[in-house]
Design a protein around this motif. Structure first.
Motif, PDB file in Angstrom:
ATOM      1  N   LYS A  38       0.840  -1.216   0.000  1.00  0.00           N
ATOM      2  CA  LYS A  38       0.000   0.000   0.000  1.00  0.00           C
ATOM      3  C   LYS A  38       0.868   1.257   0.000  1.00  0.00           C
ATOM      4  O   LYS A  38       0.538   2.266  -0.644  1.00  0.00           O
ATOM      5  N   MET A  39       2.010   1.186   0.661  1.00  0.00           N
ATOM      6  CA  MET A  39       2.943   2.327   0.654  1.00  0.00           C
ATOM      7  C   MET A  39       3.448   2.590  -0.763  1.00  0.00           C
ATOM      8  O   MET A  39       3.500   3.732  -1.230  1.00  0.00           O
ATOM      9  N   ALA A  40       3.785   1.524  -1.468  1.00  0.00           N
ATOM     10  CA  ALA A  40       4.282   1.678  -2.848  1.00  0.00           C
ATOM     11  C   ALA A  40       3.204   2.298  -3.735  1.00  0.00           C
ATOM     12  O   ALA A  40       3.468   3.209  -4.529  1.00  0.00           O
ATOM     13  N   VAL A  41       1.972   1.832  -3.586  1.00  0.00           N
ATOM     14  CA  VAL A  41       0.874   2.359  -4.415  1.00  0.00           C
ATOM     15  C   VAL A  41       0.665   3.858  -4.157  1.00  0.00           C
ATOM     16  O   VAL A  41       0.511   4.655  -5.097  1.00  0.00           O
ATOM     17  N   LYS A  42       0.717   4.240  -2.901  1.00  0.00           N
ATOM     18  CA  LYS A  42       0.533   5.664  -2.585  1.00  0.00           C
ATOM     19  C   LYS A  42       1.630   6.507  -3.240  1.00  0.00           C
ATOM     20  O   LYS A  42       1.399   7.614  -3.735  1.00  0.00           O
ATOM     21  N   TRP A  43       2.835   5.946  -3.262  1.00  0.00           N
ATOM     22  CA  TRP A  43       3.975   6.710  -3.779  1.00  0.00           C
ATOM     23  C   TRP A  43       3.949   6.899  -5.286  1.00  0.00           C
ATOM     24  O   TRP A  43       4.628   7.757  -5.835  1.00  0.00           O
ATOM     25  N   CYS A  44       3.120   6.103  -6.000  1.00  0.00           N
ATOM     26  CA  CYS A  44       3.130   6.306  -7.463  1.00  0.00           C
ATOM     27  C   CYS A  44       2.064   7.299  -7.906  1.00  0.00           C
ATOM     28  O   CYS A  44       1.988   7.664  -9.072  1.00  0.00           O
ATOM     29  N   ASP A  45       1.242   7.766  -6.938  1.00  0.00           N
ATOM     30  CA  ASP A  45       0.380   8.947  -7.176  1.00  0.00           C
ATOM     31  C   ASP A  45      -0.555   8.815  -8.373  1.00  0.00           C
ATOM     32  O   ASP A  45      -0.720   9.760  -9.144  1.00  0.00           O
ATOM     33  N   LEU A 145       6.413   4.871 -19.536  1.00  0.00           N
ATOM     34  CA  LEU A 145       5.787   5.893 -18.686  1.00  0.00           C
ATOM     35  C   LEU A 145       5.629   7.203 -19.449  1.00  0.00           C
ATOM     36  O   LEU A 145       6.469   7.565 -20.278  1.00  0.00           O
ATOM     37  N   LYS A 146       4.528   7.897 -19.137  1.00  0.00           N
ATOM     38  CA  LYS A 146       4.311   9.210 -19.745  1.00  0.00           C
ATOM     39  C   LYS A 146       5.281  10.214 -19.112  1.00  0.00           C
ATOM     40  O   LYS A 146       5.705  10.035 -17.959  1.00  0.00           O
ATOM     41  N   PRO A 147       5.646  11.277 -19.816  1.00  0.00           N
ATOM     42  CA  PRO A 147       6.430  12.341 -19.180  1.00  0.00           C
ATOM     43  C   PRO A 147       5.716  12.848 -17.924  1.00  0.00           C
ATOM     44  O   PRO A 147       4.513  13.057 -17.925  1.00  0.00           O
ATOM     45  N   GLY A 148       6.494  12.935 -16.837  1.00  0.00           N
ATOM     46  CA  GLY A 148       5.943  13.390 -15.564  1.00  0.00           C
ATOM     47  C   GLY A 148       5.398  12.273 -14.699  1.00  0.00           C
ATOM     48  O   GLY A 148       5.076  12.478 -13.529  1.00  0.00           O
ATOM     49  N   ALA A 149       5.315  11.060 -15.267  1.00  0.00           N
ATOM     50  CA  ALA A 149       4.767   9.920 -14.503  1.00  0.00           C
ATOM     51  C   ALA A 149       5.790   9.383 -13.503  1.00  0.00           C
ATOM     52  O   ALA A 149       7.002   9.520 -13.682  1.00  0.00           O
ATOM     53  N   LYS A 150       5.234   8.770 -12.436  1.00  0.00           N
ATOM     54  CA  LYS A 150       6.088   8.195 -11.384  1.00  0.00           C
ATOM     55  C   LYS A 150       5.914   6.686 -11.320  1.00  0.00           C
ATOM     56  O   LYS A 150       4.859   6.147 -11.690  1.00  0.00           O
ATOM     57  N   ALA A 151       6.967   6.039 -10.841  1.00  0.00           N
ATOM     58  CA  ALA A 151       6.899   4.600 -10.564  1.00  0.00           C
ATOM     59  C   ALA A 151       7.446   4.368  -9.167  1.00  0.00           C
ATOM     60  O   ALA A 151       8.368   5.052  -8.715  1.00  0.00           O
ATOM     61  N   GLY A 228      12.843  -1.461   0.729  1.00  0.00           N
ATOM     62  CA  GLY A 228      12.669  -0.042   0.447  1.00  0.00           C
ATOM     63  C   GLY A 228      11.814   0.152  -0.785  1.00  0.00           C
ATOM     64  O   GLY A 228      11.490  -0.801  -1.493  1.00  0.00           O
ATOM     65  N   VAL A 229      11.434   1.410  -1.004  1.00  0.00           N
ATOM     66  CA  VAL A 229      10.670   1.790  -2.191  1.00  0.00           C
ATOM     67  C   VAL A 229      11.466   2.850  -2.951  1.00  0.00           C
ATOM     68  O   VAL A 229      11.764   3.916  -2.408  1.00  0.00           O
ATOM     69  N   LEU A 230      11.861   2.485  -4.171  1.00  0.00           N
ATOM     70  CA  LEU A 230      12.555   3.432  -5.058  1.00  0.00           C
ATOM     71  C   LEU A 230      11.468   4.154  -5.850  1.00  0.00           C
ATOM     72  O   LEU A 230      10.723   3.528  -6.611  1.00  0.00           O
ATOM     73  N   VAL A 231      11.344   5.469  -5.622  1.00  0.00           N
ATOM     74  CA  VAL A 231      10.335   6.263  -6.328  1.00  0.00           C
ATOM     75  C   VAL A 231      11.047   7.082  -7.406  1.00  0.00           C
ATOM     76  O   VAL A 231      11.971   7.848  -7.100  1.00  0.00           O
ATOM     77  N   VAL A 232      10.654   6.856  -8.637  1.00  0.00           N
ATOM     78  CA  VAL A 232      11.309   7.513  -9.778  1.00  0.00           C
ATOM     79  C   VAL A 232      10.281   8.320 -10.570  1.00  0.00           C
ATOM     80  O   VAL A 232       9.081   8.014 -10.551  1.00  0.00           O
ATOM     81  N   ARG A 233      10.757   9.362 -11.257  1.00  0.00           N
ATOM     82  CA  ARG A 233       9.856  10.189 -12.065  1.00  0.00           C
ATOM     83  C   ARG A 233      10.496  10.499 -13.408  1.00  0.00           C
ATOM     84  O   ARG A 233      11.673  10.880 -13.475  1.00  0.00           O
ATOM     85  N   LYS A 234       9.721  10.298 -14.456  1.00  0.00           N
ATOM     86  CA  LYS A 234      10.202  10.580 -15.817  1.00  0.00           C
ATOM     87  C   LYS A 234      10.034  12.078 -16.087  1.00  0.00           C
ATOM     88  O   LYS A 234       8.988  12.650 -15.784  1.00  0.00           O
ATOM     89  N   PRO A 235      11.055  12.721 -16.608  1.00  0.00           N
ATOM     90  CA  PRO A 235      10.958  14.171 -16.826  1.00  0.00           C
ATOM     91  C   PRO A 235       9.904  14.524 -17.887  1.00  0.00           C
ATOM     92  O   PRO A 235       9.583  13.683 -18.747  1.00  0.00           O
TER      93      PRO A 235
END
Ligand SMILES: C/C(=C\Cc1cc(O)c2ccccc2c1O)CCC[C@H](C)CCC[C@H](C)CCCC(C)C
Ligand SMILES: C[S@@+](CC[C@H](N)C(=O)[O-])C[C@H]1O[C@@H](n2cnc3c(N)ncnc32)[C@H](O)[C@@H]1O
Length: 235
Positions: A38-45, A145-151, A228-235
């Motif tokens: 659930k923490m991972a899901v919240k982090w991908c927004d 991933l779309k630009p601006g999207a998070k994983a 851990g949760v690696l949260v990444v974002r595509k520019p």
């Protein structure tokens, strides 16, 4: 960092554990894995109406959580190359009411059947450590991933704190593998230790994410630093 198992060996390993995968995760994590997911899901927004990806979806835990986030106007794709775990994911999803908008795709995470810039967000739970090409997987995730999207990429790693590292290994040796052995799956769960040994730590995961093109990458230790949760974002 190279996985010494072939993709087909990994696929067959997870096909073999598929019948007991969910039950063992629940028992072995003392039910905590649901909180970690659930923490991972919240982090991908992900927002209602958006399109989400759960990469290496297995039996579908994270895909189901994503489907609740996007609602009936959104879409979620669960992707895995284990046919037996996907079959369990499909069967489990039929019990949901109201029905969740879920698509189950049997495919390789290193060669996804989706166009560039397709997803508004993604999760990957305990998958990155099991693919045979981590940089390649991060590049493919970036592509779709779309630009601006998070994983949000959830996985175990070796804690830096020596006593915790000893506890983690004790738990694997004393609880996890013997329990799996009682079900005839000793080798399948013994595989976790070498997979942990070769898996990058949080700092190294951030470096790999930047190298794959992600402009933002932050690793959040959870479970006392055993994962851990690696949260990444595509520019
Ligand atoms: C959902 C969990 C693990 C998923 C998982 C990941 C893998 O890479 C595997 C590889 C081979 C076989 C199975 C798996 C697999 O199930 C987490 C719960 C299950 C874990 C196996 C339990 C391990 C817990 C930590 C090492 C220590 C946590 C202790 C805490 C007191 C619960
Ligand atoms: C430990 S399970 C995690 C399943 C699920 N994400 C969860 O959180 O329970 C790892 C999953 O990754 C899948 N997997 C490993 N390598 C893969 C690849 N190259 N392509 C697709 N799936 C892969 C396995 O089949 C397995 O279902």
């Amino acid at each position: 960092m190279t996985n010494d198992h072939s993709p087909s060996e990994i696929r067959h390993l997870f096909d073999r554990i598929a019948p007991v995968y969910d039950q063992l995760n629940q028992w072995l994590s003392l039910g905590q894995h649901r909180i970690w997911k659930k923490m991972a899901v919240k982090w991908c927004d992900l927002e209602p109406g958006e399109i989400g990806l759960d990469l290496c979806c297995g039996s579908g835990d994270l895909a189901e959580l994503l489907a609740r986030e996007v609602g009936k106007t959104g879409q979620v794709y669960g992707v895995d190359f284990s046919p037996r775990l996907l079959a369990i994911a499909k069967a489990r999803a039929t019990y949901h009411y109201p029905p969740l908008t879920l698509h189950w795709i049997e495919a390789d995470a290193l060669d996804l059947p989706f166009q560039d810039n397709f997803f508004h967000g993604a999760t990957m739970g305990y998958g990155l450590r099991n693919v045979t090409d981590i940089p390649g997987c991060l590049r493919e995730l970036y592509r779709v991933l779309k630009p601006g999207a998070k994983a949000a990429i959830l996985d175990f790693h070796r804690p830096q704190h020596a006593p915790l590292r000893q506890f983690q290994q004790w738990y694997l040796d004393t609880i996890v593998v013997p329990r799996a052995k009682s079900l005839g799956l000793e080798q399948e769960y013994a595989y976790i230790t070498p997979s942990l040994e070769r898996f990058p730590n949080g700092k190294q995961q951030v470096e790999l994410a930047h190298h794959a093109g992600f402009s933002q990458a932050t690793h959040y230790p959870i479970a006392g630093g055993m994962m851990g949760v690696l949260v990444v974002r595509k520019p």
